[in-house]
Design a protein around this motif. Structure first.
Motif, PDB file in Angstrom:
ATOM      1  N   GLY A   1     -26.610  -0.346  19.269  1.00  0.00           N
ATOM      2  CA  GLY A   1     -25.621   0.129  18.317  1.00  0.00           C
ATOM      3  C   GLY A   1     -25.525   1.640  18.240  1.00  0.00           C
ATOM      4  O   GLY A   1     -24.596   2.168  17.631  1.00  0.00           O
ATOM      5  N   ASP A   2     -26.472   2.361  18.846  1.00  0.00           N
ATOM      6  CA  ASP A   2     -26.476   3.821  18.832  1.00  0.00           C
ATOM      7  C   ASP A   2     -25.828   4.334  20.112  1.00  0.00           C
ATOM      8  O   ASP A   2     -26.318   4.082  21.219  1.00  0.00           O
ATOM      9  N   TYR A   3     -24.730   5.065  19.973  1.00  0.00           N
ATOM     10  CA  TYR A   3     -24.001   5.536  21.153  1.00  0.00           C
ATOM     11  C   TYR A   3     -24.851   6.435  22.052  1.00  0.00           C
ATOM     12  O   TYR A   3     -24.557   6.585  23.243  1.00  0.00           O
ATOM     13  N   ARG A   4     -25.907   7.014  21.520  1.00  0.00           N
ATOM     14  CA  ARG A   4     -26.751   7.904  22.322  1.00  0.00           C
ATOM     15  C   ARG A   4     -27.424   7.165  23.484  1.00  0.00           C
ATOM     16  O   ARG A   4     -27.856   7.791  24.457  1.00  0.00           O
ATOM     17  N   ALA A   5     -27.517   5.836  23.369  1.00  0.00           N
ATOM     18  CA  ALA A   5     -28.102   5.043  24.460  1.00  0.00           C
ATOM     19  C   ALA A   5     -27.230   5.094  25.714  1.00  0.00           C
ATOM     20  O   ALA A   5     -27.668   4.703  26.800  1.00  0.00           O
ATOM     21  N   LEU A   6     -25.982   5.587  25.570  1.00  0.00           N
ATOM     22  CA  LEU A   6     -25.060   5.642  26.700  1.00  0.00           C
ATOM     23  C   LEU A   6     -25.160   6.953  27.474  1.00  0.00           C
ATOM     24  O   LEU A   6     -24.486   7.121  28.496  1.00  0.00           O
ATOM     25  N   ALA A   7     -25.982   7.865  27.010  1.00  0.00           N
ATOM     26  CA  ALA A   7     -26.126   9.155  27.691  1.00  0.00           C
ATOM     27  C   ALA A   7     -26.563   8.949  29.142  1.00  0.00           C
ATOM     28  O   ALA A   7     -27.531   8.231  29.420  1.00  0.00           O
ATOM     29  N   GLY A   8     -25.817   9.546  30.056  1.00  0.00           N
ATOM     30  CA  GLY A   8     -26.146   9.458  31.473  1.00  0.00           C
ATOM     31  C   GLY A   8     -25.680   8.185  32.148  1.00  0.00           C
ATOM     32  O   GLY A   8     -25.914   7.998  33.350  1.00  0.00           O
ATOM     33  N   LYS A   9     -25.023   7.293  31.421  1.00  0.00           N
ATOM     34  CA  LYS A   9     -24.590   6.013  31.979  1.00  0.00           C
ATOM     35  C   LYS A   9     -23.158   6.081  32.515  1.00  0.00           C
ATOM     36  O   LYS A   9     -22.362   6.944  32.137  1.00  0.00           O
ATOM     37  N   THR A  10     -22.837   5.128  33.384  1.00  0.00           N
ATOM     38  CA  THR A  10     -21.478   4.939  33.886  1.00  0.00           C
ATOM     39  C   THR A  10     -21.008   3.564  33.427  1.00  0.00           C
ATOM     40  O   THR A  10     -21.636   2.549  33.751  1.00  0.00           O
ATOM     41  N   VAL A  11     -19.935   3.538  32.663  1.00  0.00           N
ATOM     42  CA  VAL A  11     -19.484   2.305  32.024  1.00  0.00           C
ATOM     43  C   VAL A  11     -18.016   2.056  32.361  1.00  0.00           C
ATOM     44  O   VAL A  11     -17.192   2.977  32.316  1.00  0.00           O
ATOM     45  N   SER A  12     -17.683   0.822  32.665  1.00  0.00           N
ATOM     46  CA  SER A  12     -16.296   0.438  32.910  1.00  0.00           C
ATOM     47  C   SER A  12     -15.702  -0.184  31.654  1.00  0.00           C
ATOM     48  O   SER A  12     -16.406  -0.827  30.867  1.00  0.00           O
ATOM     49  N   VAL A  13     -14.402   0.012  31.481  1.00  0.00           N
ATOM     50  CA  VAL A  13     -13.693  -0.537  30.322  1.00  0.00           C
ATOM     51  C   VAL A  13     -12.231  -0.742  30.705  1.00  0.00           C
ATOM     52  O   VAL A  13     -11.722  -0.099  31.630  1.00  0.00           O
ATOM     53  N   GLY A  14     -11.556  -1.647  30.021  1.00  0.00           N
ATOM     54  CA  GLY A  14     -10.148  -1.889  30.283  1.00  0.00           C
ATOM     55  C   GLY A  14      -9.275  -0.795  29.693  1.00  0.00           C
ATOM     56  O   GLY A  14      -9.470  -0.379  28.546  1.00  0.00           O
ATOM     57  N   SER A  15      -8.301  -0.337  30.460  1.00  0.00           N
ATOM     58  CA  SER A  15      -7.411   0.723  29.999  1.00  0.00           C
ATOM     59  C   SER A  15      -6.491   0.234  28.886  1.00  0.00           C
ATOM     60  O   SER A  15      -5.965  -0.885  28.932  1.00  0.00           O
ATOM     61  N   GLY A  16      -6.299   1.067  27.850  1.00  0.00           N
ATOM     62  CA  GLY A  16      -5.377   0.748  26.770  1.00  0.00           C
ATOM     63  C   GLY A  16      -5.912  -0.230  25.749  1.00  0.00           C
ATOM     64  O   GLY A  16      -5.162  -0.712  24.904  1.00  0.00           O
ATOM     65  N   THR A  17      -7.191  -0.536  25.798  1.00  0.00           N
ATOM     66  CA  THR A  17      -7.793  -1.505  24.883  1.00  0.00           C
ATOM     67  C   THR A  17      -8.477  -0.810  23.708  1.00  0.00           C
ATOM     68  O   THR A  17      -8.742   0.399  23.739  1.00  0.00           O
ATOM     69  N   ASN A  18      -8.776  -1.588  22.681  1.00  0.00           N
ATOM     70  CA  ASN A  18      -9.505  -1.055  21.538  1.00  0.00           C
ATOM     71  C   ASN A  18     -10.892  -0.586  21.960  1.00  0.00           C
ATOM     72  O   ASN A  18     -11.390   0.448  21.480  1.00  0.00           O
ATOM     73  N   GLN A  19     -11.521  -1.314  22.873  1.00  0.00           N
ATOM     74  CA  GLN A  19     -12.848  -0.915  23.324  1.00  0.00           C
ATOM     75  C   GLN A  19     -12.822   0.396  24.108  1.00  0.00           C
ATOM     76  O   GLN A  19     -13.785   1.177  24.062  1.00  0.00           O
ATOM     77  N   GLU A  20     -11.725   0.670  24.808  1.00  0.00           N
ATOM     78  CA  GLU A  20     -11.606   1.969  25.484  1.00  0.00           C
ATOM     79  C   GLU A  20     -11.573   3.085  24.446  1.00  0.00           C
ATOM     80  O   GLU A  20     -12.218   4.131  24.616  1.00  0.00           O
ATOM     81  N   LYS A  21     -10.821   2.883  23.364  1.00  0.00           N
ATOM     82  CA  LYS A  21     -10.731   3.887  22.303  1.00  0.00           C
ATOM     83  C   LYS A  21     -12.124   4.217  21.757  1.00  0.00           C
ATOM     84  O   LYS A  21     -12.481   5.388  21.592  1.00  0.00           O
ATOM     85  N   ILE A  22     -12.907   3.172  21.496  1.00  0.00           N
ATOM     86  CA  ILE A  22     -14.257   3.376  20.959  1.00  0.00           C
ATOM     87  C   ILE A  22     -15.143   4.081  21.983  1.00  0.00           C
ATOM     88  O   ILE A  22     -15.874   5.028  21.654  1.00  0.00           O
ATOM     89  N   LEU A  23     -15.066   3.660  23.248  1.00  0.00           N
ATOM     90  CA  LEU A  23     -15.918   4.243  24.289  1.00  0.00           C
ATOM     91  C   LEU A  23     -15.586   5.723  24.501  1.00  0.00           C
ATOM     92  O   LEU A  23     -16.501   6.558  24.662  1.00  0.00           O
ATOM     93  N   LEU A  24     -14.311   6.067  24.491  1.00  0.00           N
ATOM     94  CA  LEU A  24     -13.924   7.462  24.690  1.00  0.00           C
ATOM     95  C   LEU A  24     -14.344   8.333  23.509  1.00  0.00           C
ATOM     96  O   LEU A  24     -14.654   9.522  23.686  1.00  0.00           O
ATOM     97  N   GLU A  25     -14.354   7.752  22.300  1.00  0.00           N
ATOM     98  CA  GLU A  25     -14.859   8.491  21.138  1.00  0.00           C
ATOM     99  C   GLU A  25     -16.344   8.795  21.314  1.00  0.00           C
ATOM    100  O   GLU A  25     -16.819   9.897  21.002  1.00  0.00           O
ATOM    101  N   TRP A  26     -17.094   7.818  21.830  1.00  0.00           N
ATOM    102  CA  TRP A  26     -18.520   8.036  22.101  1.00  0.00           C
ATOM    103  C   TRP A  26     -18.699   9.089  23.198  1.00  0.00           C
ATOM    104  O   TRP A  26     -19.605   9.914  23.123  1.00  0.00           O
ATOM    105  N   LYS A  27     -17.853   9.043  24.195  1.00  0.00           N
ATOM    106  CA  LYS A  27     -17.923  10.028  25.283  1.00  0.00           C
ATOM    107  C   LYS A  27     -17.760  11.438  24.729  1.00  0.00           C
ATOM    108  O   LYS A  27     -18.508  12.363  25.111  1.00  0.00           O
TER     109      LYS A  27
END
Length: 339
Positions: free
Chosen positions: A186-212
């Motif tokens: 649940g902590d976005y910091r766990a994504l540091a240094g990772k490469t993650v795929s997501v669907g374009s234009g989705t709600n999950q992309e919005k969240i992932l880009l905010e974490w980025k």
């Protein structure tokens, strides 16, 4: 509504889409009544997970009408004896929620199964009516559909027109190769240094880009990649070109079930609310505002929760992590700025 397809689903996609489209044409010709996978199997028993193409464990669940709950129904619905359930899954389906089963003609999925459990408690026969996502809501507005049970997220915008009875968490999930030891708590910091795929234009992309963006402010990198099809996506995951894929939990849980025991096996590494960190998103049955259906449906869902049938249904479809403690009428939804 986000849709994710597994490798097996893509390989049989042309046949399945053709069958689903044909099913939709047939249903339109006969007024929208579906050939959903089985009805009540025997007195007091509903069988879920039939024709699931390996996505579910076929399970017989004991359940019957509860008079004190069916008494809450609007008189017109009770007299009609049927509950017409909208399923916004045309033209191609969304496994495991609603899709063509392994007989290549019958609508199956976790949502049609749950509709039949709810209807049984209400003393009604469920008639599942597949349509496009947009036409499902048109059916609700025009009275051709009583309730939509089709992965509908509660939003404040939708609450202006519809009443809701929640039944599942609206969660996203990270899917990783089975050999990976990475987890997301649940902590976005766990994504540091990772490469993650997501669907374009989705709600999950919005969240992932905010974490980025947050990580960038902290001097950390998060690489986001996009793929045009799932074959490419899962090849990248198995080969280590990406560390994880972020998508809707039900779809990813479906894929982990399909790949279990194969060289391409994956697992769920963690979940996160589709509404973001400040609100637990919820999936709910949606009825026209003022219809009087939210109360009896919520009561039926709570009966199923309290008596164990709800857990049996979720377990059969590998969706236990989506469980809620109780059904709520018109719970807080995604805010208008995010609806």
């Amino acid at each position: 509504m986000s849709t994710t397809f597994s490798r097996r689903q893509l390989l049989r996609g042309v046949t399945a889409v053709t069958a689903f489209a044909a099913l939709g044409t047939t249903l339109a010709a006969c007024g929208g009544e579906s050939d959903a996978a089985a009805t009540t199997s025997a007195a007091g028993t509903v069988t879920v997970g039939q024709l699931s193409n390996g996505a579910a464990q076929e399970t017989s669940i004991k359940v019957a009408e509860v008079a004190s709950i069916s008494a809450l129904l609007p008189a017109a619905i009770k007299e009609k004896g049927t509950l017409i359930v909208g399923s916004g899954t045309l033209p191609s389906g969304s496994p495991p929620l609603g899709y063509i089963g392994d007989d290549q003609k019958t609508l199956t999925g976790s949502e049609p199964d749950f509709a039949r459990l709810i209807a049984t408690v209400l003393g009604l026969e469920a008639e599942v009516s597949p349509s496009t996502w947009e036409n499902m809501f048109i059916g609700l507005d025009g009275g051709k559909v009583d309730v939509a049970i089709s992965n509908v997220t509660v939003t404040e915008e939708r609450k202006q027109k519809y009443e809701f009875a929640s039944y599942r968490k609206d969660d996203l999930a990270f899917e990783v190769d089975e050999s990976s030891d990475w987890t997301f708590d649940g902590d976005y910091r766990a994504l540091a240094g990772k490469t993650v795929s997501v669907g374009s234009g989705t709600n999950q992309e919005k969240i992932l880009l905010e974490w980025k963006d947050k990580l960038a402010e902290e001097g950390e990198d998060l690489t986001v990649k996009y793929y045009q099809d799932n074959n490419s996506l899962y090849l990248a995951l198995s080969s280590g070109k990406i560390d994880a894929y972020l998508g809707p939990n039900p779809n990813l849980a479906y894929h982990t079930t399909e790949t279990a025991g194969t060289p391409q096996a994956t697992r769920i590494a963690g979940n996160f609310s589709g509404a973001g960190e400040t609100l637990q998103g919820l999936i709910a049955a949606a009825a026209k505002k003022g219809s009087g259906l939210a109360e009896p449906i919520a009561a039926a869902i709570n009966y199923l929760i309290e008596n164990g049938q709800y857990d049996q249904w979720l377990k059969a479809w590998n969706l236990s992590t989506d469980a809620v403690e109780k059904s709520e009428i018109d719970p807080p939804g995604l805010p208008l700025t995010n609806s």
